[in-house]
Write a protein that holds these residues in place. Structure first.
Motif, short mmCIF file in Angstrom:
data_model
loop_
_atom_site.label_atom_id
_atom_site.label_comp_id
_atom_site.label_asym_id
_atom_site.label_seq_id
_atom_site.Cartn_x
_atom_site.Cartn_y
_atom_site.Cartn_z
N LYS A 164 40.90 40.36 38.14
CA LYS A 164 40.86 39.72 39.62
C LYS A 164 41.24 38.83 39.34
O LYS A 164 41.83 38.02 39.80
N HIS B 44 41.62 34.42 37.47
CA HIS B 44 43.06 33.54 36.79
C HIS B 44 43.05 33.52 35.15
O HIS B 44 42.17 33.75 34.96
N SER B 45 44.68 33.85 34.53
CA SER B 45 44.28 34.27 33.62
C SER B 45 43.50 33.07 32.84
O SER B 45 43.72 33.73 31.35
N ASN C 208 39.83 34.05 47.12
CA ASN C 208 40.91 34.33 46.00
C ASN C 208 40.73 33.96 44.35
O ASN C 208 40.77 32.99 44.33
N HIS C 209 40.47 35.75 44.52
CA HIS C 209 39.89 35.36 42.89
C HIS C 209 40.75 34.56 41.87
O HIS C 209 40.72 34.44 40.15
N LYS C 210 42.37 34.75 41.65
CA LYS C 210 43.68 35.35 41.12
C LYS C 210 43.39 32.59 40.91
O LYS C 210 44.37 32.64 40.69
#
Lengths: 78, 193
Positions: free
Chosen positions: A53, A55-56, B7-9
């Motif tokens: 889930k 960030h890259s 927001n985990h992104k």
């Protein structure tokens, strides 16, 4: 919830396979053990720790560490 | 239960929080370098490392791996139930997580006892110096993890409305870090040489 249960079963099976592999396989033993360990590492980090889930940056960072570690051990143990 | 939508992104909010992930990376790099140095010395003293490795109990190492992996699974389920607001189930799985950790420590104690009885202490040879340093350092992490999980459990029991899901996720990330470290230690120390 089903996903993490499948991951658990896979991790347990991979652990047992790595022990059997270490005892009986000789040709590619180091390579095989490290690949199985890497798969377990990815299973725990991406599924249990929910890195999938994230960030890259975090995913690539962890995979980069894993690849560098595995290559270093393989290079030294050959 | 206190919670806010994250927001985990977002690069600054990985699951568990950015600080715990910085710690995880530092720990993995530390253990990783130590293990690479161990393999380096292993190639210089191949015979000693091989005979020493054979003196380890692979069965205990394997069972301990299974304990830690299963314990990590229980932790993941505990966090999942807490997010759904099912505090009772979350507490139950948290207790099962801690039980896995205690079983790990119990088996490790037995393993250490037999090693000391056999005279295979930290100064026995290079292999056992690495064995004791790396596994004991990992054991300290497991003990710290258990203390953190105990504080989460007490929080869930006494004042569940004050427990923030982000704190539980960070505690879970620390516990999973112990799994990750063990997954690097186990193959190199118990299987490779």
């Amino acid at each position: 919830m089903r996903g993490i249960t499948i991951t658990l079963a896979s991790l347990l099976i991979l652990t047992l396979i790595s022990v059997v592999f270490a005892n009986y396989a000789h040709g590619y033993m180091v390579f095989g053990i490290l690949i199985l360990a890497a798969l377990k590492f990815i299973g725990i980090s991406f599924c249990f720790m929910e890195l999938k889930k994230a960030h890259s940056f975090w995913k690539v960072g962890l995979l980069l560490f894993l690849v560098l570690f595995m290559i270093s051990v393989l290079f030294l143990a050959k | 239960m206190e919670s806010k939508i994250l927001n985990h992104k977002n690069i600054y909010y990985p699951p568990g929080g950015i600080l715990i992930w910085i710690i995880i990376f530092l720990e993995l790099i530390t253990f990783g370098i130590a293990l690479i140095v161990m393999v380096f010395y292993g190639q210089k003293e191949l015979e000693i490392f091989h005979t020493s490795r054979l003196q380890l109990n692979t069965t205990i190492g394997t069972i301990n791996t299974l304990f830690l992996i299963t314990s990590g699974y229980f932790m993941a389920r505990s966090v999942s139930y807490l997010r759904k607001g099912q505090k009772e189930k979350s507490s139950l799985f948290l207790k099962l997580t801690m039980l896995g950790g205690l079983f790990f420590l119990g088996l490790k104690t037995i393993e250490y006892y037999f090693k000391i009885e056999a005279g295979l202490t930290v100064g026995h040879n290079t292999f056992f110096t690495f064995y004791w340093m790396l596994t004991l350092f990992h054991v300290i992490h497991v003990i710290v993890g258990l203390v953190i999980l105990t504080s989460v459990l007490v929080g869930l029991r006494k004042n569940p409305s004050k427990v923030a899901i982000e704190d539980v996720e960070a505690s879970a990330a620390f516990w999973h870090m112990c799994d990750l470290i063990w997954l690097l230690l186990f193959p190199v120390i118990y299987l490779l040489f």
